[in-house]
Design an enzyme around this catalytic site. Structure first.
Site, short mmCIF file in Angstrom:
data_model
loop_
_atom_site.label_atom_id
_atom_site.label_comp_id
_atom_site.label_asym_id
_atom_site.label_seq_id
_atom_site.Cartn_x
_atom_site.Cartn_y
_atom_site.Cartn_z
N ASP A 147 -5.34 6.93 -6.34
CA ASP A 147 -4.83 7.99 -5.27
C ASP A 147 -3.45 7.79 -5.19
OD1 ASP A 147 -5.40 5.54 -4.09
OD2 ASP A 147 -5.06 6.33 -2.24
N GLU B 164 -6.82 3.93 -2.11
CA GLU B 164 -6.14 2.59 -1.64
C GLU B 164 -5.26 3.02 -0.42
OE1 GLU B 164 -2.80 -0.36 -1.55
OE2 GLU B 164 -2.82 1.78 -1.91
#
Length: 412
Positions: free
Chosen positions: A86, A179
């Site tokens: 991400d 994350e």
């Protein structure tokens, strides 16, 4: 070794990966928080299979895992390499348009055709990048080097290891979702990822080797008010927004991110939402020292109690604190080879090691909490989470070199 071939592959991989919109979303209830992460995970699954890795899997939560067994009897230990899928929710990652600047000559870099500039006046590190090939954005989005550079570096290192038949220990690979919002590791299959230690490839400038990070928590403060016509509000209205503003004034003015550095902790108001009847403040609590961290949490609880006592509110202010992650330092110290081997690998690559604390968290912090030592290694990028994000191709190459050296070392 065909250096230019792998260099081009590294660049092409990176440009491919940043084309996926994998921006994670605040307040997500499940992971992955965006469909783009699933699409990138599936893409990486195919690539890992084509590179000859084994046990390649993508979980329903878009966690990608793979395994490459050792090709030398004396290299029987197992190391993990991890990067996240991400990008930050703080800046758009949709329709990223990278721009490549070859042989950077210094000075300001204009982004696209807009008014955005990256200037050495604000970012002195740019003087160190003269002569390098830089990758920036067009000024409308972040770049996504955090952490697609890490993914590209791991994948390119695997390609080199396989095609050049480099000696290597057992390797476990993982690419993880969300994350940036601290959510994806809840679904990490740690029982299927046995390692002696691991590394996240998620750091900044070349040479960074990090194994200390903040202890982290969030505090949500809830305020209740009473709305009534402003013309008749005297002694009747209770403004939740005003209460929230008054509450925030009770925090130390200098213990904030913009006024702290190194191992100094802070309180950070990162979200404020509400109206007359309901308001909510969201604070990040950060400190390297565990005792100071606990004192920071206690400060917020005590201030909430004092605020309620002073205001004698019919609906008291509520405070809810949740721990996010812990400092990885103590766990990493139990596997000193995870540091010494990374240092030796960097030395072989003519890289000066930069030991610095992480003023944030990584997936490695979550893994360390579960008992798996997981230091963090540089990617070669700068200005993460912003439109001014940039990375050097040479820095990415250095990360690839370090990975390919780490896997050759025997466990002592």
């Amino acid at each position: 070794m065909e250096t230019n071939h792998y260099k081009n592959n590294l660049l092409n991989r990176f440009l491919c990966y940043v084309s996926f919109d994998t921006q994670s979303k605040h307040n997500a209830k499940c992971s992955p928080s965006s469909i783009g992460q699933v699409k990138l995970a599936k893409h990486l699954e195919k690539e890992l299979i084509n590179l000859g890795l084994q046990n390649v899997e993508v979980s329903k939560h878009a966690v990608v895992t793979a395994y490459l067994p050792s090709n030398r009897e004396e290299l029987s230990h197992t190391i993990g390499f991890i990067a996240h899928l991400d990008t930050s929710p703080e800046c758009s990652g949709k329709n990223v348009k990278p721009e490549i600047i070859e042989n950077y000559r210094g000075g300001d870099i204009a982004l696209g055709i807009g008014e955005e500039f990256i200037s050495p006046a604000y970012y002195p590190f740019m003087h160190q990048l003269i002569g390098k090939t830089l990758i920036v954005t067009d000024g409308n989005t972040l770049l996504g080097a955090d952490n697609k550079a890490g993914i590209a570096e791991i994948m390119t290192a695997l390609e080199i290891i396989q095609k050049e038949k480099y000696p290597h220990c057992n390797l476990r690979i993982a690419f993880t979702p969300d994350e940036e919002i601290g959510l994806g590791m809840q679904y990490f299959p740690l029982e299927d990822f046995p390692c002696d230690w691991a590394y996240t490839i998620d750091g900044g400038e070349v040479g960074e080797l990090e194994y200390e990070n903040f202890n982290a928590a969030t505090a949500k403060i809830y305020f209740s008010g009473r709305s009534i016509h402003t013309g008749y509000a005297k002694d009747k209205m209770v403004n939740a927004l005003s209460l929230a503003c008054d509450f925030h004034q009770g925090f130390p003015k200098d213990e904030v991110p913009e006024k702290t550095d190194g191992k100094e902790g802070f309180f950070h108001l990162d979200h404020f939402v509400g109206d007359i009847e309901k308001a909510e403040l969201n604070y990040l609590i950060r400190d390297f020292d565990l005792q100071s961290f606990e004192q920071r949490k206690q400060f917020i609880q005590d201030w909430t109690a004092k605020f309620n006592a002073e205001r004698k509110l019919k609906q008291p202010v509520e405070c809810v604190i949740h721990d996010s992650y812990q400092n990885m330092y103590e766990v990493v110290q139990k596997a000193p080879q995870s540091i010494s081997i990374a240092e030796k690998a960097m030395d072989l690559c003519s890289i000066k090691v930069i030991h610095k604390p992480i003023r944030g968290g990584t997936d490695g912090a979550f893994l360390a909490e579960k008992g798996l030592p997981c230091p963090n290694i540089f990617t070669g990028g700068y200005n993460f989470h912003s439109k001014h994000e940039l990375i050097s191709l040479e820095g990415m190459e250095k990360a690839v070199e370090v990975i390919t050296e780490i896997v050759k070392f025997k466990k002592m």
